[in-house]
Design an enzyme around this catalytic site. Structure first.
Site, PDB file in Angstrom:
ATOM      1  N   SER A  57       0.817  -1.217   0.000  1.00 41.21           N
ATOM      2  CA  SER A  57       0.000   0.000   0.000  1.00 41.21           C
ATOM      3  C   SER A  57       0.853   1.270   0.000  1.00 41.21           C
ATOM      4  O   SER A  57       0.418   2.310   0.487  1.00 41.21           O
ATOM      5  CB  SER A  57      -0.925   0.001   1.231  1.00 41.21           C
ATOM      6  OG  SER A  57      -1.795  -1.098   1.222  1.00 41.21           O
ATOM      7  N   THR A 102       4.298  -2.009  11.043  1.00 37.79           N
ATOM      8  CA  THR A 102       3.549  -3.244  11.193  1.00 37.79           C
ATOM      9  C   THR A 102       2.466  -3.313  10.127  1.00 37.79           C
ATOM     10  O   THR A 102       1.843  -2.301   9.794  1.00 37.79           O
ATOM     11  CB  THR A 102       2.920  -3.411  12.586  1.00 37.79           C
ATOM     12  OG1 THR A 102       2.302  -4.702  12.658  1.00 37.79           O
ATOM     13  CG2 THR A 102       1.878  -2.347  12.879  1.00 37.79           C
ATOM     14  N   HIS A 103       2.279  -4.514   9.584  1.00 40.48           N
ATOM     15  CA  HIS A 103       1.142  -4.787   8.699  1.00 40.48           C
ATOM     16  C   HIS A 103      -0.017  -5.396   9.473  1.00 40.48           C
ATOM     17  O   HIS A 103      -1.066  -5.673   8.896  1.00 40.48           O
ATOM     18  CB  HIS A 103       1.561  -5.764   7.594  1.00 40.48           C
ATOM     19  CG  HIS A 103       2.583  -5.222   6.639  1.00 40.48           C
ATOM     20  ND1 HIS A 103       2.465  -3.998   6.036  1.00 40.48           N
ATOM     21  CD2 HIS A 103       3.747  -5.757   6.180  1.00 40.48           C
ATOM     22  CE1 HIS A 103       3.510  -3.795   5.233  1.00 40.48           C
ATOM     23  NE2 HIS A 103       4.290  -4.843   5.316  1.00 40.48           N
ATOM     24  N   PHE A 229       9.164   7.851  -7.747  1.00 35.38           N
ATOM     25  CA  PHE A 229       9.254   6.396  -7.860  1.00 35.38           C
ATOM     26  C   PHE A 229      10.591   5.942  -8.441  1.00 35.38           C
ATOM     27  O   PHE A 229      11.264   5.075  -7.865  1.00 35.38           O
ATOM     28  CB  PHE A 229       8.099   5.878  -8.723  1.00 35.38           C
ATOM     29  CG  PHE A 229       8.081   4.380  -8.874  1.00 35.38           C
ATOM     30  CD1 PHE A 229       7.464   3.590  -7.932  1.00 35.38           C
ATOM     31  CD2 PHE A 229       8.686   3.776  -9.962  1.00 35.38           C
ATOM     32  CE1 PHE A 229       7.449   2.210  -8.062  1.00 35.38           C
ATOM     33  CE2 PHE A 229       8.683   2.394 -10.099  1.00 35.38           C
ATOM     34  CZ  PHE A 229       8.054   1.616  -9.151  1.00 35.38           C
ATOM     35  N   ARG A 259       7.673  -1.754  -8.102  1.00 31.52           N
ATOM     36  CA  ARG A 259       7.317  -2.404  -9.369  1.00 31.52           C
ATOM     37  C   ARG A 259       6.842  -1.371 -10.388  1.00 31.52           C
ATOM     38  O   ARG A 259       7.543  -1.028 -11.311  1.00 31.52           O
ATOM     39  CB  ARG A 259       6.245  -3.477  -9.135  1.00 31.52           C
ATOM     40  CG  ARG A 259       5.982  -4.362 -10.340  1.00 31.52           C
ATOM     41  CD  ARG A 259       4.981  -5.460  -9.996  1.00 31.52           C
ATOM     42  NE  ARG A 259       3.648  -4.927  -9.740  1.00 31.52           N
ATOM     43  CZ  ARG A 259       2.706  -4.802 -10.669  1.00 31.52           C
ATOM     44  NH1 ARG A 259       2.940  -5.174 -11.912  1.00 31.52           N
ATOM     45  NH2 ARG A 259       1.520  -4.312 -10.359  1.00 31.52           N
ATOM     46  N   LYS A 260       5.638  -0.836 -10.202  1.00 25.26           N
ATOM     47  CA  LYS A 260       5.107   0.193 -11.101  1.00 25.26           C
ATOM     48  C   LYS A 260       4.701   1.446 -10.336  1.00 25.26           C
ATOM     49  O   LYS A 260       4.899   2.561 -10.820  1.00 25.26           O
ATOM     50  CB  LYS A 260       3.894  -0.333 -11.875  1.00 25.26           C
ATOM     51  CG  LYS A 260       4.219  -1.405 -12.897  1.00 25.26           C
ATOM     52  CD  LYS A 260       2.954  -1.800 -13.662  1.00 25.26           C
ATOM     53  CE  LYS A 260       3.244  -2.837 -14.722  1.00 25.26           C
ATOM     54  NZ  LYS A 260       2.014  -3.218 -15.461  1.00 25.26           N
TER      55      LYS A 260
END
Length: 299
Positions: A57, A102-103, A229, A259-260
């Site tokens: 996220s 933390t997730h 990015f 990644r993208k």
């Protein structure tokens, strides 16, 4: 704690740890219960910031953004210490200003954070983009919790058997929404991934104010440039992105986190049937929380 290994009729593989009816990533430390107790009891230090995100996220993006603002420089901070995957001693060994991740869902974060004694930055992302990014993340690593097709991954993703943070993303979001309404002690800044992409400068300023910091306009513009990015990806792909913790999952322990970084990439992956299934489940699980899916989607 129970170790679960599943191979379905199509050869898709999933394994995880189950504890008290919830599913946890197999890399979760120890027998889950003991480490959850340690995390819940962690008191932190004055000035600590806890980053709370569902995986994929914008975690590393926001982490480096905050670290630059706090340190008043443009140094790349790499990969954060993750409370569920690393010993508490590694959190305690961090130098100030300290930020750790933390997730885990709201129910498992440190009690000190729930009582407002640790500042929280919480980030949400469009669940469809999150699902695609998570699948590609697993595909890019070794020794992962899921191996198989995207279609089966998506079915796991929307279920509470999902191999992540003790729940599906839907449960994760619902528990945070309930916390926002019920716990007035929380000292938390809520950010949306899509809002960050649309207006990064405004949100960098929002973060700065939340941390009670005084930074010049020129410096904050520099932060904006340094967290683009491609710039972060370039730094991460160097030796700065290497970690000892993840060496068994990726070359040099460098997690494939950049990644993208796009909004709406799910449209390139979802079939019509998958999209209809996802929308139906989302509506069923989230409508009562007042979180319509379209509020996450920006073109």
């Amino acid at each position: 704690m129970e170790l679960v290994k599943i191979v379905d009729e199509f050869g898709n593989k999933m394994h995880y740890k189950r504890y008290q009816g919830r599913t946890y990533h197999p890399d979760f430390l120890g027998n889950v219960g003991d480490h959850l107790t340690e995390i819940a009891a962690y008191q932190g230090q004055p000035g600590d910031v806890l980053l709370c995100t569902f995986p994929k996220s914008g975690t590393h993006w926001v982490f480096n953004m905050v670290q630059m603002i706090r340190a008043n420089n443009y140094d790349y901070s790499g990969t954060p210490v993750v409370m569920e995957f690393q010993p508490i001693s590694e959190v305690e060994s961090l130098t100030s200003p300290r930020m750790y991740l933390t997730h885990l869902g709201y129910h498992s974060i440190p009690m000190a954070a729930r009582q407002g004694n640790i500042k929280i930055i919480q980030v949400l992302r469009n669940p469809k983009d999150t699902a695609v990014s998570y699948y590609e993340f697993f595909n890019s690593m070794k020794n992962v919790a899921y191996e198989g097709t995207f279609d089966c991954f998506l079915k796991y993703f929307i279920s509470n058997e999902f191999v992540a943070v003790g729940s599906s993303m839907f449960t994760y979001m619902k528990e945070w929404e309930e916390a926002k309404k019920d716990n007035k002690k929380l000292n938390v800044l809520y950010l949306r991934y899509e809002d960050l992409k649309k207006n990064l400068s405004e949100n960098i300023l929002k973060i700065t104010k939340f941390l009670n910091l005084d930074r010049t306009e020129d410096f904050l513009r520099g932060v904006e440039e340094n967290v683009l990015f491609e710039r972060l990806k370039e730094k991460h792909d160097s030796n700065l992105g290497e970690t000892e913790r993840w060496k068994n999952n990726a070359e040099g322990g460098r997690l494939p986190v950049y990644r993208k970084g796009r909004i709406g990439d799910w449209k390139n992956k979802f079939t019509v049937a998958q999209n209809e299934m996802f929308d139906a489940v989302y509506k069923e699980k989230m409508e009562e929380m007042g979180l319509p899916l379209d509020e996450f989607v920006f073109e």
